[in-house]
Every structure is written in C-alpha cells, then in structure tokens.
Design an enzyme around this catalytic site. Sequence first.
Site, short mmCIF file in Angstrom:
data_model
loop_
_atom_site.label_atom_id
_atom_site.label_comp_id
_atom_site.label_asym_id
_atom_site.label_seq_id
_atom_site.Cartn_x
_atom_site.Cartn_y
_atom_site.Cartn_z
N GLU A 150 -5.61 5.92 14.88
CA GLU A 150 -6.76 6.81 14.76
C GLU A 150 -7.57 6.31 13.59
OE1 GLU A 150 -9.15 8.90 13.20
OE2 GLU A 150 -7.83 10.62 12.87
N CYS A 171 -12.05 12.82 9.39
CA CYS A 171 -12.30 11.80 10.42
C CYS A 171 -13.21 12.34 11.51
CB CYS A 171 -10.97 11.35 11.03
SG CYS A 171 -9.80 10.67 9.85
#
Length: 530
Positions: free
Chosen positions: A241, A275
């Site tokens: 990720e 994020c």
Amino acid sequence: MNETAFQNTTACYNPASGELLGHSPVTGAEELESIVAQARIAQQVWAKFPLSERVNYVLRIRDWIVEHGDEIAMTIHRDNGKSPVDAMATEVLSSAIAANYYAKNAKKFLKPKKLRPGNIILSYKQSTIYREPFGVIGIISPWNYPFTIPFHEVIIGLLSGNAIILKTARETQMVGRKLEECIQAADLPDGVFNYVNMAGKNFGQQIFSLGIDKLFFTGGQRAGAQLMAEAAKTVTPVSLELGSNDAMIICEDADLERAAGGAVWAGMQNSGQSCGGIERIYVHENVYEPFLELLKSYTESLKCGLECGKGMDYGVMTTTEQVDTVNRHLENALELGAEIFVESQIPESANLQNFVPARVLTGVNHSMDVMREETFGPVVGVMSYGTDREAIALANDSIHGLTSSVWSKDRKRAEKIARQIQSGTVLVNDHLMSHGMAETPWGGFKKSGIGRTHGALGFEEMTQPQVVVRDRLSFTRRALWWHPYSEKLYNGLSAILELLYGKTLRRRLKGFWYFLTIIPRLFRSWKTGD
C-alpha cells in the site's frame, strides 16, 4: 541509567515538544535470523491450533485494548503528534472493532469452499478450495497510523495461522512497543508474534534472504519498488500500500456544509498525514464560491496547541523530513501561480515543533506538485469544473488511486460518477474513514499499491488457496482420456463438443451416441485396450 545502556536503542521524542519519551532496543542482524528460525517452528504448531483457540487469543487482545484505550491513545498522541481524538477514533476504537469483527468472522472467511462442477461430463469430479497459511509473514508499517495499520494485518495473519514478524517505523517506536505489549497480553505461544526494531532498508534486504513467506508493506512508492525488487530475487509475494493523492468531487447539488466539514477532516486531520486523505478538491463552478467560504470558516476554526488537551482539533507533523516535503510542494505551487486562500491559526504554544498550518490553495492546476504528487501534509488544492465528465477526467489524471469521494444528494448520480473513478475505494458523501471499517477491503489502483488488506480479501491475502479434487468414480479402472489412444477414442472425445455445444438437437444426439461408445473403456484395464 547511564548513556551506554542506550547505545543500541532508538531514542523516541514527542514531535510537538521535543520531550524524550523513551528508548526502544534495536534488533541486530543475527537476532533477526534467530527470530525468523523460531517463528518458522512456532508457526507449524500454531497453524494446527483449532481456529476457535486462535479466536480466543484475539478476543483477549480486544479486551486489552478496551481496558487500556486511553493509555494507547495518549501514547499515539505523544509519539506521533496527532490529536487525542484522532488517536482514539482512527486508531484505538477502529482496532478494537477490527479485532472483534475478524474474530467473529474468521470461520466464515477461512471455511473450505466446494465448487460446482463446470460441466456435466466432469461432474463426477468434486473440487474444494482450502485456505492455507503462508507461514511466516513479515509486516513493515508506517508512522502515520502506527497502531491501527499494522494491527489489522497482525490480527488477520494470526487468525489465518501465520507467525508474524512486525517491523514498525523507527519514528514511532513508543507506539510500536505499546502494540507489542497489546499483542503479548494475549499470552500467545512463543515465536508466533515477533517485534523487531530495525532500519527499513536493512530489514528489507535481510528478511527475504531468511526465507520469509510473504511481506506486507505500507509506505512510500520508492521504498515499495525497492522491496519488490528484493522480493523478486527470491520470488516472494508482497502486498503493497503505497499512498495516494486523493480526489474529492463536489457536485452542484451537494450538501456544502457537510462537504466542507468532510474536506477539512479528511484533508487536515493527522496533519494531512493520511494515505487516503484528501489532497485535491474539484468543485462544480456553480457552488465554487460558497463552498470556499465554508472551507475558510472551518479551517480558521481549527484548534491547535498543547494547551488544548483532548479538545485539540489538529496536531503536528511527525517528522521534520515530511515538513520539508510539504514546504517544497507549497513553494512550487506558489511559484506557478497558486494562492493561499486560507490557513489555520498559529498555536499559542511557544515550543510547538513540527507545526504546519492547515492551508487551502486556489489557482492550482495539474502542473503543480500538490496536484500531482503525494504531499502528505495539511494542504489541499481546490479547482472548479463544469461537467461531470470534466470532474472525472481531473480525478483520474493521477498515477495514484487509493481512495476518492463524490459528494451529491443524488445517490444514483454519485454512484455513477464513483464507478468511473480509478481508485480502490470511492466513498459517497464521506472520505478516508473506510480504513476503519474492518469489513471493507483496503488497497489501491495504479501506483497506489498491489493487493488488499482488511475484510474477507485480507484473509485471502494472508492465505494460499489449495484445491483438492476428489474423483467420485474412483472405482473405475481408468479415465476416458488415459492411454492407450485410438481413433475410436479420438472420435468419442471430439463428439463431446457436439454433445455439449451442438447447435441442433440432432447434432447433440449424434454426439451423445458417439460419446457412449467410449464409456466402456472406463471399466477396462490398460491391457484390454478399447
């Protein structure tokens, strides 16, 4: 204690005040080798535990979080710099919910799955998919959500029967050690869960050579690419990720108060260090001005400063390196014509370090770093658009694709737009919070990563599918297609095409007749032939 006692430790400091919080022992290369070897042995035993026992261990972890929630939240607040409310809502509460959800649903997610036959000819073959643990799982987690990001992966990995080696960020070791304490409170068998403190580069280079079975990484794209290159040398699977530059689309019929509040929360909470945080905002031209006024009002009202206590809306950035990145992106935007429309108030705390005001930029375009790269700070750029097609094109004009959002009172319209956005998650009338939904997969499109964590897909990432195929006609002497071959066998097998897919009934009946002629070979031995 004298200074020599801390030579092999990481010193941890409060990013807001500079206060020394403690020291975390560093893991050496030889120690890591021993840890992996012990984890390998422990995992073979752990995988044989009944799932119900593994579930009980996880429920103990959940209960420990409940009993120590405030302690965990304040450790996160002091070590990471985010507000106490952010720490409680996005890390502590979400982790307890996740532990409970995964424990309650692990049986369903790991249950063997019988497959329906694909055609009548092979219907006597029965296939079952079993989920088998990889073995020893490595997890590298970041400093922006130092508790909850690794927590989800650790819990799913343990429930799936894996042994875990967790390396948390060196910048937030006090949180990492608190997470270690949390997992150890369940009194897991020795070697099943292992915590290490190493530099990321050293860990990444060594862990693959030691025979790790899979690696989960959350962090920057450059580091993720380097890990992929290392993993390729040993053909080790990875799940990555790698962040994003999330887009928010506000339609002309959106609830502007809700949209502005959501933009400030998802763009500025945790000082923009999320994020899946909002970095790009696209507003329909008909509501552009009123939306900006609301955004200005909400941004100016943010409370920051150590004296705010648990009422703090907005904290500080975790590292000076990230402060430098934000300032560089801001300077680039201003040089290219952007303007600071509004920024939050400067806190009264005289000694507050790593503070960056929350800023809203106008006059931005896609030539600027803030609109193309991951800024990972409290800065959002706002542009107007005229049509849905234009908004979708702007949102998709990015190498990233983790999350995004569409804001409209017309849910059908919002979902139609959402389905055209290239990101792993699209939220309607909200943003960012899906990471706290344990059932919802987390991961992105394009350069935002590979693989998924959380939910049922998270269990699939932590396990390998093994298929067992059973033959219900095992009492026969051989299969139709076994040796010896003959022209009769060829004609009988080719007749199956007509039997299954012939365009007319006559062709299917003819195919069926020829197929019947080779059925007797099932009951004849090799020596008998056809």
